[in-house]
Every structure is written in C-alpha cells, then in structure tokens.
Design a protein around this motif. Structure first.
Motif, PDB file in Angstrom:
ATOM      1  N   VAL C 191      -2.940   5.270   1.334  1.00  0.00           N
ATOM      2  CA  VAL C 191      -1.922   6.333   1.379  1.00  0.00           C
ATOM      3  C   VAL C 191      -0.973   5.710   0.441  1.00  0.00           C
ATOM      4  O   VAL C 191      -0.592   4.661   0.277  1.00  0.00           O
ATOM      5  N   ASP C 192      -0.644   6.628  -0.755  1.00  0.00           N
ATOM      6  CA  ASP C 192       0.129   6.191  -1.791  1.00  0.00           C
ATOM      7  C   ASP C 192       1.434   5.682  -1.285  1.00  0.00           C
ATOM      8  O   ASP C 192       2.219   6.347  -0.465  1.00  0.00           O
ATOM      9  N   PRO C 193       1.675   4.432  -1.578  1.00  0.00           N
ATOM     10  CA  PRO C 193       3.011   3.594  -0.989  1.00  0.00           C
ATOM     11  C   PRO C 193       4.262   4.623  -1.239  1.00  0.00           C
ATOM     12  O   PRO C 193       5.244   4.622  -0.413  1.00  0.00           O
ATOM     13  N   SER C 194       4.400   5.051  -2.692  1.00  0.00           N
ATOM     14  CA  SER C 194       5.695   5.760  -3.075  1.00  0.00           C
ATOM     15  C   SER C 194       5.900   7.033  -2.025  1.00  0.00           C
ATOM     16  O   SER C 194       6.723   7.438  -1.832  1.00  0.00           O
ATOM     17  N   LEU C 195       4.585   7.504  -1.608  1.00  0.00           N
ATOM     18  CA  LEU C 195       4.710   8.731  -0.732  1.00  0.00           C
ATOM     19  C   LEU C 195       5.262   8.381   0.626  1.00  0.00           C
ATOM     20  O   LEU C 195       6.274   9.021   1.226  1.00  0.00           O
ATOM     21  N   LYS C 196       5.039   7.132   1.188  1.00  0.00           N
ATOM     22  CA  LYS C 196       5.684   6.578   2.413  1.00  0.00           C
ATOM     23  C   LYS C 196       7.055   6.346   2.179  1.00  0.00           C
ATOM     24  O   LYS C 196       8.080   6.710   3.044  1.00  0.00           O
ATOM     25  N   GLU C 197       7.293   5.854   0.939  1.00  0.00           N
ATOM     26  CA  GLU C 197       8.782   5.506   0.597  1.00  0.00           C
ATOM     27  C   GLU C 197       9.517   6.722   0.583  1.00  0.00           C
ATOM     28  O   GLU C 197      10.737   6.556   1.265  1.00  0.00           O
ATOM     29  N   ALA C 198       9.245   7.466  -0.071  1.00  0.00           N
ATOM     30  CA  ALA C 198       9.764   8.712  -0.253  1.00  0.00           C
ATOM     31  C   ALA C 198      10.244   9.400   1.107  1.00  0.00           C
ATOM     32  O   ALA C 198      11.301   9.718   1.446  1.00  0.00           O
TER      33      ALA C 198
END
Lengths: 450, 284, 304
Positions: C191-198
C-alpha cells in the motif's frame, strides 16, 4: 465362537499381499514408480515377491514390541536378554509406542512384520489369525503345553483349533482402594449392588470422589461396562453379545446401561480429558475412594511410594444378580504371536518356546511385579501379597473374560463402541433409550461385511 | 499530540497483552518442562517452583531416544527438500518458458494435489508401498522405508513450490534464454545455468519453508513407518506418552525439544521464511 | 510463443519430457492414482487384508450407511464447517487486525511479530501437546488459575462436548491468525505509504482509514486467504488427534477416515467413502480457484 464372516477373506498363504496385483498391473505400477523416482529406485531391480520365508541361515530373530512404558520396557529388555542367552540367537527388537502399535497392527502385519510380536489373547488374536496374518504354532505348544492350565490353553487357540498365541502374563480387573481410607471412614467391602451404591453415596458425603475415572485413551470405560454386564446378565450373555450373537437392543443391555447411568453421578468429572493412570493417582493421593481398573494400571501408580503400595488393596466388582454371583473375572492375558512368514522360523519357534517357559516368565516378572505369570508351574514364592490375592481371584473364577476390545470384533469395537461409550459418559441418562438401536444397526452392517 | 501519544500507548498495551497471551501456552510448557515431577505432583503445576531442573530434558533425550529420531528426520528432510526443489523447478521451467496446451492442466495437477487432505489418499498409497520395491529395507518394500517417506513428501509438496517457482520464472525476461538459445545452448543448459541461478531468492525461501513443513509432518510416518526406530521426530513424540504412566513435565520437555530446531531455523532464516509464505500469495 | 516449441531440437524435446515427465509421473502415481483408487474403493467392501480378489463391489452401500446410521458423520461435517467459519470469521479478521497494527512502524514491532508468528513455525502435533497442558482438567493452566478443577464447578475442556470444540478451535485460531498476519503484512507493504499518511492526517479515524484506504488494497490477498483457510479447515487433523483423538464433540472427517482405515479397524471401503466426501469438498474449493488464477495469469502472460 462362530462369528459370521465370509471365508473368502482368507488370502492364499503363499502369495500374501504381493498377489494383490495382476502381473501386468503390478509391473506397470512398479515400473512407473521406478521411472518416477529415477536413479533413486533404478538400482533396485529385485522384486518384492513374497516376504522372506527362507533365510534359514540367519541367526537373528526380529521382535515387535508394544512395551514402550518405562516399567514394561525394562522387564521386556530382561526377557529379550534371557531369551537370547537361552536360544543363542540374536534378538532384534522393534519397540513402538503402545497405542501406535495397536493402531498400526493391520498394516504392520501385512507390511513388514517382525518374526514374533507382542499381542493380546481373545478374539483380538483370533481375528488376525483367521485372516492368515499369523502362523500356527502347535509345535511350540508341544514343548510348553504342560506349563499351562486348560483355561489358558483354550485362550491361546485360534478359531480353527490351532495354537497361535504364547501367553506371558495376565492380570485381573477389579475395584482398587486404599485400606487406610476405608479404615478411617469405617467403610466395608460391598458384597452386592445395594451395598455398593450405599458406599458410593457415603463416600460422596465424606467429601471423597467415590469413583476415580479417566477415559482419555477411550478404552478404560469398557472395563466398567464389562463388569456390570456380566454381573447383571451372566457370562454367557456377555460373551454372546461381544461375539455379535446377541442384540444390543436386548432389554438386558438396556438394563446394564440403566444401572451404570444410576452410578454415573458418583464418577469423577472430566473423565474424557484425564488419563486412567492420572485417575488412579487420585486414589493414591486419597482424594478418591475407589477406581475400576486393571491391576497393571493400579499398581504402577503406587510403585513410586512403597507405603502407599502396601496400603493398596482391591475387591471384585460386587454381585448384581444372585444367580451369577461373582463367578466371572475379567483377566486380560498378554503374550506373543508369530507373524505369517517369519524370516527365521526355527529361531522364532525357539524364542517362543522360551517365552512360554517358567524361566522366560520369571525374566519378565522379576522386573514387573504388577502382573501375574500365566504359567501354572511358575515359582510364586516371590509374589507379593497383592499378587497372591489377584491369583486367588482368578483361579477361583468360573469364567474368565478378556476385555471388550479383546473379546469383540476389532472393527466394531474401535469404530462403533468407543465413540458410543464416550457418548454414554457424556449423556448417560438418555443413552440407552436413544442410541442402542443405532449400535445394533452398525453392528449388523459391520458383521455382515467383515 | 497527546491524543496521538495516548493512542500509541493504548496500542502498545493492547499489543503487549495480546503478545503475552499468544506466548502463554508456550511459556507454560517451558515452565512445566523445567520443574521436577515430584514438585508438581506435591504442589500442583501452578505453584511457586521449589527448584528448576534440566533433568526432564535429559531424560526425554535419552528415554525417548531423540538422537535417533532427529537423525531420521534429517535423512528424510534433506533429500526431501532438495528433490522437491529440483522437480518443482523443472516443471516450473517447462510451464513458464514454453507454451504447451497442457501447461494449465499440469499446474492444476500439481497444485491441486498438494492441497488435498492427506487422509484422502492414504489407503491406496499404503497398498502401493507394499508392492513397490524400495531401497534400504530388509523386506524389499517401499513400506517402512525412509525413502518412501521422502518420495511422498516430494510428490505432495511439489505443488506449492511449482506454483511459486512458475510465477517467479515468468517474471524473468525471455530475452535472457533467447540469447542463450542463439548461442546454441540446449534446454538443460538454459535451465541449470541461466534460470536456476536467477531463482536463488525463491529457492532459498522455499527451502526454508519446506524444511519446516517436512519436519513438522506428523501423519505420513505414523501410517507408512512400522519400525519404531525409523520414526521421524515429530511422529515419535508420542513415545513419551505412556500407557500406564504419563509424566507431563517430561512430555513438555520433549515437545519443546521437538519444536526447537524449527524455531532455530525460523530465527536464523526469518526473512526467507516470511518471503516464502508470501511468495505464494504475492501474485494473488 | 508457440513458435518456441517448434524450435526445440530432438534432444531438447527429450530433456523437456524428462523435466516435466518424471515429477508428473511421481505426482500421478503417489497422489492422483491413490486419489482415484479411493473413489473406486468407496464403492466396495474390503477388509484390506488379502488380495484384490477379496474386494467385493457393493454399489453405494457405504454412502447409504454413512449418511443414515453413522452417528459421527454429520457431526464431523458440521465441525469441519464450524472450523472453517471460526477461521474465517475470527482467525482472519484477527490476523488482518494484527497486521494492520504492526504495519504502523511502532517500536517493538519485531517482538510482537515474532510472538504472533511463533505458533506457525511449531508443528501442529506439538501444538496439540502444548495446548493439552493448558487445558488439562486437573493440572492445566486454565483450571489451575480459575480453580475450576474441583468437583461441583469442573470445567472439562478436553472432554465436554460443549467446550472441547471451542477449546481446540482457540488453538487453531491461535496458529491461523499468525499465519494470516504475515500474509496481510506483505499485502500492506504494497500500500502506498503516502496514501496511509494522507488518510491519517485527514483525521479519518483508524477504522475509516482502514476501510476506505487499506481494505481495498488487500482484496487480491483476500482470495488467497480464503483458499488457504478452506484448505486448513478441511485438513485439520493433527491438533485434534493429539488433543483427544476426535472423541466426543471434536469429530472431524479426517479423523473418521483415519479411524476406519488406519486404526485397528479396517473398513477400507467405508473409510474411502468418507475420504471421497472430503475430497469432493476439497476439490470443489480448490479447482475453481486455481483454474481462474491460472487462466488469468496465462492471459496476462500472453499480453506481455
């Protein structure tokens, strides 16, 4: 003794399992497997035809043993050593975990049996003899016959009248207790069912578990059924029931279960998760009053504590129907058989002759005092008081039984009775009314097909 | 920030509690294994230990003849893993580098076979073993031989490995083998010199996984081996269960000793192990 | 692509045949031949002793008896299904939850991960032994802790049919959740980490972020998990065999088969009939999945 069974089930003796496949099919399979495994198998051109049979020059006798527990293991080791010394042959022993040995018996006897193996008297022995998986040993019995009583001799014969079994020891089933516990509470030995149930009630009132009970291995529970059934309905009915001649829907069987159900509240809880030896420990530790058990199980739990062992005693299961009194004793007998085509038949015969001699029995029993020698001319001088009492119980009995799983058809007992009796322990009050017809239906289908 | 911090602490409390609950059964076995039998008999298993001892381990080691059983396991697992990998790689190579019409049926045959419950095939298999010649048994049968165990492990375990390796090999550019082909390299050379070396990561992962699976197998040996001393360790653990006398402390020690080699493999090769497990699902 | 096949020399053809042939032959002989033989045997009556000539065919008799008078059969089917449901509904979400939490890059992750994963490494037979020590009616951890080993309020974890299936399922879930945790962890890594961060910064609660961002990514893994779980549920054997031999409330199909054909009893035909039932269920679950997977891969492969 005639159990309905198709005679065609007997294989032709000189072919054995290798006659299983027609040549073309067999060659095909062997070839396929050899090709599949490539170099691993390629070297092995020799056919598997027949299992030995020859090999007369070999001085080694192979022996399969189920004596995996510490005490029997040591005693058997002494017996092997003595047999080796006496016969001059080398004994090669294959010890397997006790219950694994029984579970595997079918495949073991057809596959790669040892020359001689430990087994049990009764129909459990006759069943395998009948299928041609054991050798008749009448020649052994010409040598050892004089050491045994007619009752034991009869126990060692197959359905065809030939001998198949060499007995080593036997032991009685009874009710075991500690003398000091009985003395402390002023209990007396119950002579009949009413006194027995009164005693159970009294023990419960005194804060004891009346009957210690462990059925994790699933066979101990059969012991109680046997006792109640032959006390209530007599030896003949019990044996006929075991042999499939009487119906499980018979009112007499129902009565047995009803009586048993009435004393179930006095049995120790949690039996299914407890080993019968651990249950015996409750009697040893004075937390339980009594246990229905075989001598071996009972005595071995006490051997670590000499004071407790001296305090251990037993009485026969009390009378239920006056007509039968206490005329029957369950006395399972353990011993040896010879596989169907031993590699070293002469050696195996000599070894079996030694096992059936007083010297052989002595070698074993010197190290395992929880059993009784099967030979009548065994020197009993060294027997403990408890052993003498056990022997008196057996010799005083009119009839001897083995055990449900030794008297009955192995397929029926292991796939139907074991789960059924577990079911009884779970719900004793509804069992007889609802489950007996199912047992009978399954029995019919198994006896008809095997 | 505090909300976040509190969340973190809460999470740690939760995870720590869960982790301890997870370890509890194993720790209980360790605790039991280190206590003398007499102590637990007298004071119960849940009691403050008067003394701790290694004697359960040593007597399990000698009484149950562990060294011999470990040896049997090694004799089964090492060839089992190597042959499985060789066979699986060969099949994977064929189905991934060539397009035959039977590629999918072949993959199905291997993978589906691997997923069948063992009991489904045991009786005929055992009869077959009675009639197929085997090496290293006095009786000349495949039954009751370690070779027989190796072969069934190979046949049964190949499925998963084939599946994984085929997936992996598909990701290797065809140009690589194409070039070799132009050079006149045969199929065998392509396989051994080009593809196999490139497959090192999945092979290492699978080797770890297969070792543990074969080591842990309980069922085949209790049916196909009839000589007590030929049992592999996992199936032989039962030897500590007495008929007349059971010592739970001894049993716990035996169970832990049986588990120890797999734990060691796991700790040493953790990365391979986990990547092995996820290889199968990676493509999903 | 097919062109490549034509380019094979005679020698290469032999090599290919050997490479594919030998393993296939082994699998056919040791797995599929016995599987088919089991089907044939299920229509027969055989004690397993003596030659093949002692086998008698008796049609669907075994099945009839199995479905009508065997008191253990339907409970066994039911328990296999309960096993499946428990792994799916408890073990799987638990594994997913643990993976999701451990993916958050917190401290001690390694320790937690190891704790949850250890049971997967240990053999199921050993697990059976270990849990028996926990559940032992007199000396077990649970009954000792809660003093439920006295007459009157006795908890019989191994024997009581109301408890033992659940007790053994706890052990099974214990193992299964660790297994699935690893599978899901691998999935989460993709899973794209930036996605989770966002999602986290958006103030979306853990559950919201999970549902809308993470869960969709895990979809392909869920299919694998489903198959793995079905197989585990149908294969369940060792734990129960060691635990209480499948008596009284823990009957399973695999255990019934074993008791009928590998124990002292030998009802080969009857046991085979149970084996066929289990095989049909297994293959029913396996084949469609594999077929779809392989077909898709082949399409993708061709498209490349």
């Amino acid at each position: 003794m005639s159990v309905r069974r198709a005679p065609s089930a007997r294989p032709s003796p000189d072919h054995g399992p290798s006659a299983l496949w027609t040549p073309s099919r067999r060659a095909l399979l062997a070839g396929a497997a050899a090709a599949a495994a490539g170099p691993l198998l390629a070297a092995c051109g020799s056919s598997s035809g027949g299992s030995g049979g020859g090999g007369s020059s070999s001085k080694t006798v192979t022996l399969g043993s189920n004596g995996s527990d510490a005490v029997p293991k040591k005693a058997y080791a002494a017996l092997w050593a003595a047999a080796g010394k006496s016969t001059g042959d080398t004994l090669k022993v294959n010890v397997k975990q006790h219950e694994n040995f029984q579970n595997q018996i079918n495949s073991y006897l057809q596959g790669t049996p040892d020359d001689v193996f430990t087994w049990f008297a009764g129909y459990r022995m006759q069943f395998f003899a009948k299928q041609g998986l054991a050798s008749p040993i009448d020649d052994v019995w010409q040598t050892i016959g004089s050491h045994f009583t007619p009752a034991i001799q009869a126990l060692s014969k197959g359905l065809d009248g030939k001998y198949y079994f060499v007995p080593l020891y036997y032991y009685p089933w009874a009710i075991w207790y500690r003398k000091s516990v009985f003395k402390q509470h002023g209990y007396t030995i119950p002579a009949n069912w009413d006194q027995f149930t009164a005693l159970l009630k009294k023990m419960k009132g005194d804060g004891l578990v009346p009957l210690a009970f462990g059925n994790q291995n699933q066979w101990p529970v059969m012991g109680t059924f046997d006792q109640i059934n032959f006390r209530l309905n007599g030896y003949q009915f019990h044996v006929d029931l075991m042999h499939g001649k009487e119906s499980w829907t018979d009112a007499r069987v129902k009565k047995t279960f009803d009586m048993w159900a009435s004393i179930m509240p006095y049995h120790q809880q949690g039996a299914a998760g407890r080993k019968t030896e651990d249950a015996t420990g409750f009697v040893r530790d004075k937390k339980a009053g009594m246990i229905v058990a075989g001598a071996g199980t009972a005595v071995q739990q006490f051997t670590t504590d000499p004071a407790a062992l001296a305090d251990l005693d037993f009485f026969p299961f009390p009378e239920i129907t006056p007509q039968w009194g206490m005329d029957t004793v369950e006395a399972p007998c353990d011993g040896f058989m010879m596989s169907k085509s031993p590699k070293n038949k002469t050696g195996a015969t000599k070894v079996l002759e030694f096992f059936g001699s007083p010297a052989g029995e002595k070698a074993y029993l010197d190290l395992d005092s929880s059993e009784l020698a099967a030979a009548k001319d065994f020197d009993n001088a060294k027997n403990t008081a408890l052993q003498k009492k056990e022997a008196a119980l057996i010799t005083g009995a009119k009839n001897l039984t083995q055990f449900m799983d030794r008297d009955g058809n192995p397929t029926f007992v292991s796939t139907v009775m074991i789960p059924a009796l577990a079911d009884f322990v779970r719900s004793p009050n509804t069992f007889a009314a609802t489950k007996l017809s199912n047992i009978e239906a399954q029995k019919k289908s198994i006896y008809a097909s095997s | 920030m505090t909300v976040r911090l509190r969340g973190r602490i809460g999470l740690h409390v939760l995870l720590m509690a869960a982790a301890l609950a997870w370890l509890a059964p194993l720790l209980w076995a360790v605790f039991t294994a280190f206590r003398p039998y007499d102590d637990t008999q007298k004071h119960g298993y849940l009691s403050w230990p008067k003394s701790l001892t290694f004697s359960n381990f040593t007597s399990a080691w000698s009484q149950a003849q562990f060294p011999g059983y470990f040896r049997n396991t090694v004799l089964v697992a090492v060839p089992g893993v190597l042959i499985t990998l060789l066979f699986a790689a060969a099949v994977a190579f064929v189905v991934s580098r060539f397009s035959f019409w039977w590629n999918i049926p072949l993959l199905l045959l291997f993978t589906a076979g691997n997923l069948l419950p063992q009991q489904v095939i045991i009786t005929p298999l055992y009869r077959l073993y009675l009639d197929v010649p085997g090496l290293g048994s006095g009786s000349g049968k495949m039954y009751d031989t370690l070779l027989g165990l190796v072969l069934i492990h190979v046949a049964f375990q190949s499925g998963f490995s084939t599946f994984v390796l085929a997936n992996y090999m598909k990701t290797i550019p065809h140009e690589l083998t194409e070039a070799a082909l132009v050079d006149g390299a045969g199929v065998a050379r392509q396989f051994f010199q080009i593809i196999l070396p490139l497959c090192r990561p999945p092979l290492a992962a699978l080797a770890t996984l297969l070792s543990i699976w074969i080591y842990n197998d309980f069922f085949w040996a209790i049916v196909l081996i009839s000589t007590g001393s030929k049992m592999p360790i996992t199936s032989a653990l039962n030897n500590l269960v007495g008929n007349y006398f059971t010592n739970d402390n001894l049993l716990a020690a035996g169970a832990l000793m049986t588990a120890l080699p797999t734990l060691i493999i796991y700790f040493l090769l953790q990365r391979q192990f986990i990547s092995g497990l996820t290889l199968g699902s990676g493509k999903g | 692509m097919t062109a490549r096949v034509h380019r094979l020399t005679k020698r290469d053809k032999v090599v290919v045949a050997v490479m594919a042939g030998i393993p296939t032959l082994l699998a056919l002989c040791l797995v599929w031949l016995p599987a088919i033989a089991s089907i044939v045997l299920s229509f027969t009556n055989w004690t397993g002793v003596g030659g093949l000539s002692t086998i008698t065919f008796d049609g669907v008799d075994n099945y009839k008896q199995l479905f009508s008078i065997n008191p253990q059969f339907w409970p066994a089917v039911e328990h296999n299904l309960i096993w499946l449901a428990a792994l799916l509904l408890v073990g799987t979400p638990l594994g997913m939850f643990l993976a999701y939490q451990l993916d958050k890059k917190i401290r001690l992750t390694k320790f937690y991960q190891t704790a949850f994963f250890l049971p997967v490494v240990v053999s199921t037979a050993v697990i059976g032994f270990v849990w028996k020590l926990v559940y032992d009616p007199d000396n077990g951890l649970i009954n000792s802790l809660f003093h439920t080993n006295k007459p009157g309020d006795y908890l019989d974890w191994i024997g009581s049919p109301h408890l033992n299936l659940w007790a053994v399922l706890v052990a099974a879930i214990w193992r299964h959740a660790g297994y699935l945790m690893v599978l899901y962890l691998a999935g989460l890594k993709s899973v794209d980490p930036s996605l989770k961060e966002a999602a986290a910064l958006d103030g979306a609660g853990g559950w919201q972020a999970f549902r809308h961002v993470v869960f969709p990514v895990l979809k392909p893994i869920n299919i694998v998990v489903l198959v793995v779980t079905i197989i585990e549920a149908l294969r369940a054997f060792d734990i129960v065999w060691v635990f209480n031999k499948g008596a009284q409330g823990t009957e399973l199909l695999s255990i019934l088969i074993t008791q009928n054909i590998v124990g002292e009893a030998s009802r080969i035909g009857y046991g085979s009939a149970i084996a066929v039932v289990l095989m049909v269920i297994s293959l029913g679950a396996i084949i469609p999945y594999l077929w779809v997977t392989f077909r898709r891969e082949r399409r993708e492969g061709n498209g490349r």
